[in-house]
Design a protein around this motif. Sequence first.
Motif, PDB file in Angstrom:
ATOM      1  N   ILE A 156       0.839  -1.209   0.000  1.00  0.00           N
ATOM      2  CA  ILE A 156       0.000   0.000   0.000  1.00  0.00           C
ATOM      3  C   ILE A 156       0.871   1.255   0.000  1.00  0.00           C
ATOM      4  CG2 ILE A 156      -1.634   1.356   1.389  1.00  0.00           C
ATOM      5  CD1 ILE A 156      -2.700  -1.460   2.407  1.00  0.00           C
ATOM      6  N   ASN A 157       1.879   1.290   0.878  1.00  0.00           N
ATOM      7  CA  ASN A 157       2.762   2.454   0.962  1.00  0.00           C
ATOM      8  C   ASN A 157       3.565   2.637  -0.318  1.00  0.00           C
ATOM      9  OD1 ASN A 157       1.966   3.079   3.562  1.00  0.00           O
ATOM     10  ND2 ASN A 157       3.575   1.831   4.497  1.00  0.00           N
ATOM     11  N   ASN A 158       4.061   1.506  -0.871  1.00  0.00           N
ATOM     12  CA  ASN A 158       4.921   1.629  -2.042  1.00  0.00           C
ATOM     13  C   ASN A 158       4.145   2.079  -3.270  1.00  0.00           C
ATOM     14  OD1 ASN A 158       7.606   1.329  -3.255  1.00  0.00           O
ATOM     15  ND2 ASN A 158       6.543  -0.191  -4.509  1.00  0.00           N
ATOM     16  N   LEU A 159       2.905   1.603  -3.415  1.00  0.00           N
ATOM     17  CA  LEU A 159       2.081   2.050  -4.546  1.00  0.00           C
ATOM     18  C   LEU A 159       1.841   3.562  -4.415  1.00  0.00           C
ATOM     19  CD1 LEU A 159       0.387   1.541  -7.057  1.00  0.00           C
ATOM     20  CD2 LEU A 159      -1.521   0.854  -5.567  1.00  0.00           C
ATOM     21  N   TYR A 160       1.463   3.987  -3.227  1.00  0.00           N
ATOM     22  CA  TYR A 160       1.227   5.421  -2.987  1.00  0.00           C
ATOM     23  C   TYR A 160       2.497   6.231  -3.275  1.00  0.00           C
ATOM     24  CZ  TYR A 160      -0.134   9.800  -0.765  1.00  0.00           C
ATOM     25  OH  TYR A 160      -0.422  11.124  -0.532  1.00  0.00           O
ATOM     26  N   THR A 185      -8.118   8.436  -3.925  1.00  0.00           N
ATOM     27  CA  THR A 185      -7.944   7.469  -5.020  1.00  0.00           C
ATOM     28  C   THR A 185      -7.816   6.049  -4.479  1.00  0.00           C
ATOM     29  OG1 THR A 185      -5.545   7.807  -5.014  1.00  0.00           O
ATOM     30  CG2 THR A 185      -6.825   9.113  -6.596  1.00  0.00           C
ATOM     31  N   LEU A 186      -8.299   5.084  -5.271  1.00  0.00           N
ATOM     32  CA  LEU A 186      -8.163   3.665  -4.926  1.00  0.00           C
ATOM     33  C   LEU A 186      -6.926   3.105  -5.627  1.00  0.00           C
ATOM     34  CD1 LEU A 186     -11.914   2.672  -5.476  1.00  0.00           C
ATOM     35  CD2 LEU A 186     -10.796   3.332  -3.315  1.00  0.00           C
ATOM     36  N   ALA A 188      -6.684   0.953  -7.940  1.00  0.00           N
ATOM     37  CA  ALA A 188      -6.855   0.904  -9.401  1.00  0.00           C
ATOM     38  C   ALA A 188      -6.574   2.274 -10.027  1.00  0.00           C
ATOM     39  CB  ALA A 188      -8.263   0.433  -9.755  1.00  0.00           C
ATOM     40  N   ASP A 189      -7.014   3.330  -9.340  1.00  0.00           N
ATOM     41  CA  ASP A 189      -6.771   4.694  -9.845  1.00  0.00           C
ATOM     42  C   ASP A 189      -5.268   4.989  -9.881  1.00  0.00           C
ATOM     43  OD1 ASP A 189      -9.583   5.107  -9.790  1.00  0.00           O
ATOM     44  OD2 ASP A 189      -9.456   5.628  -7.649  1.00  0.00           O
ATOM     45  N   LYS A 190      -4.568   4.570  -8.839  1.00  0.00           N
ATOM     46  CA  LYS A 190      -3.130   4.844  -8.782  1.00  0.00           C
ATOM     47  C   LYS A 190      -2.399   4.086  -9.885  1.00  0.00           C
ATOM     48  CE  LYS A 190      -3.092   5.785  -3.799  1.00  0.00           C
ATOM     49  NZ  LYS A 190      -4.353   5.150  -3.341  1.00  0.00           N
ATOM     50  N   ASN A 191      -2.785   2.819 -10.083  1.00  0.00           N
ATOM     51  CA  ASN A 191      -2.197   2.039 -11.179  1.00  0.00           C
ATOM     52  C   ASN A 191      -2.442   2.723 -12.521  1.00  0.00           C
ATOM     53  OD1 ASN A 191      -0.877  -0.541 -10.409  1.00  0.00           O
ATOM     54  ND2 ASN A 191      -2.782  -0.833  -9.281  1.00  0.00           N
ATOM     55  N   GLU A 192      -3.639   3.280 -12.684  1.00  0.00           N
ATOM     56  CA  GLU A 192      -4.021   3.922 -13.941  1.00  0.00           C
ATOM     57  C   GLU A 192      -3.205   5.206 -14.180  1.00  0.00           C
ATOM     58  OE1 GLU A 192      -5.595   2.848 -16.389  1.00  0.00           O
ATOM     59  OE2 GLU A 192      -5.656   4.741 -17.521  1.00  0.00           O
TER      60      GLU A 192
END
Length: 269
Positions: A156-160, A185-186, A188-192
């Motif tokens: 979670i932290n690394n994606l953010y 953002t969720l 999926a939004d961050k990945n996008e």
Amino acid sequence: GATMAKSKFEYVRDFKADDTCLAHCWVVVRLDGRNFHRFAERHNFAKPNDSRALHLMTKCAQTVMEELEDIVIAYGQSDEYSFVFKRKTNWFKRRASKFMTHVASQFASSYVFYWRNYFEDQPLLYPPGFDGRVVVYPSNQTLKDYLSWRQADCHINNLYNTVFWALIQQSGLTPVEAQGRLQGTLAADKNEILFSEFNINYNNEPLIYRKGTVLIWQKVDEVMTKEIKLPTEMEGKKMAVTRTKTKPVPLHCDIIGDAFWKEHPEILD
Ligand code: ATP
Ligand code: ATP
Ligand code: MG
Ligand code: MG
Ligand code: MG
Ligand code: MG
Ligand code: MG
């Protein structure tokens, strides 16, 4: 025979708190760097992930496993490391304060001792500290869930952080603007955002950043040069010798699913 002299002050021993960890439970010590947000800034850590710092953390954790008794697995990410003592350890009669202080002091002294090997051009500016806590887990399932919790936190932290720093470093946003952009953002939004704006497929980011580091004991072949002394010669002959040693080996794999535990059943024995 002579008995040890006892002073009239000995009675103060009885005041010590009993901090024995419950029998047969997994004992976990988790360390976390004190104010590492500032420490990272002052020592010019690369953002979002400084791999020198991650490798130094793992070197310290390996030292802890080698120097102390009965640690069967460790897991680390960011400025934290968790150490799991085997269920039936009787090291220091299972006293929580002994586990915690030995882990924390061995780790912190190793961090300073090995700093130069990882940060060649960056002097250590002040002595870092680590807090420690002990938690006992009564079953294999709760222990696995504990480790899963830490690995999920890493993800979670690394994606953010990956999106946050891309917005700053590549799009020129200020930290406040980047934070605002990510508000609500969720995953999926961050990945996008990563994919459409920065052409980054998050799943291709290095495993060490996405999964953290697991340390388990594994057999490793070590090639050593050994001096063979012959009685007729002043200088010994150097020979390469291969030895099998058991060492704490770093892995960057998923530990949330069953596959890891099926592959390494001996950890929970
Ligand atoms: P506390 O004393 O409460 O733990 P802290 O500042 O250490 O405060 P943490 O939640 O532990 O807060 O976060 C650690 C911080 O250290 C991260 O937010 C990050 O800024 C920094 N950090 C740690 N490791 C790295 C690394 N390998 N690369 C970049 N930054 C790192
Ligand atoms: P443990 O890990 O159980 O504490 P230990 O070897 O540290 O084992 P202690 O009872 O703490 O045992 O004793 C510390 C020992 O360290 C002393 O017996 C002494 O041999 C040595 N020592 C400590 N400080 C000094 C000093 N200033 N000068 C000389 N020797 C010292
Ligand atoms: Mg913290
Ligand atoms: Mg911290
Ligand atoms: Mg932390
Ligand atoms: Mg002593
Ligand atoms: Mg001592």
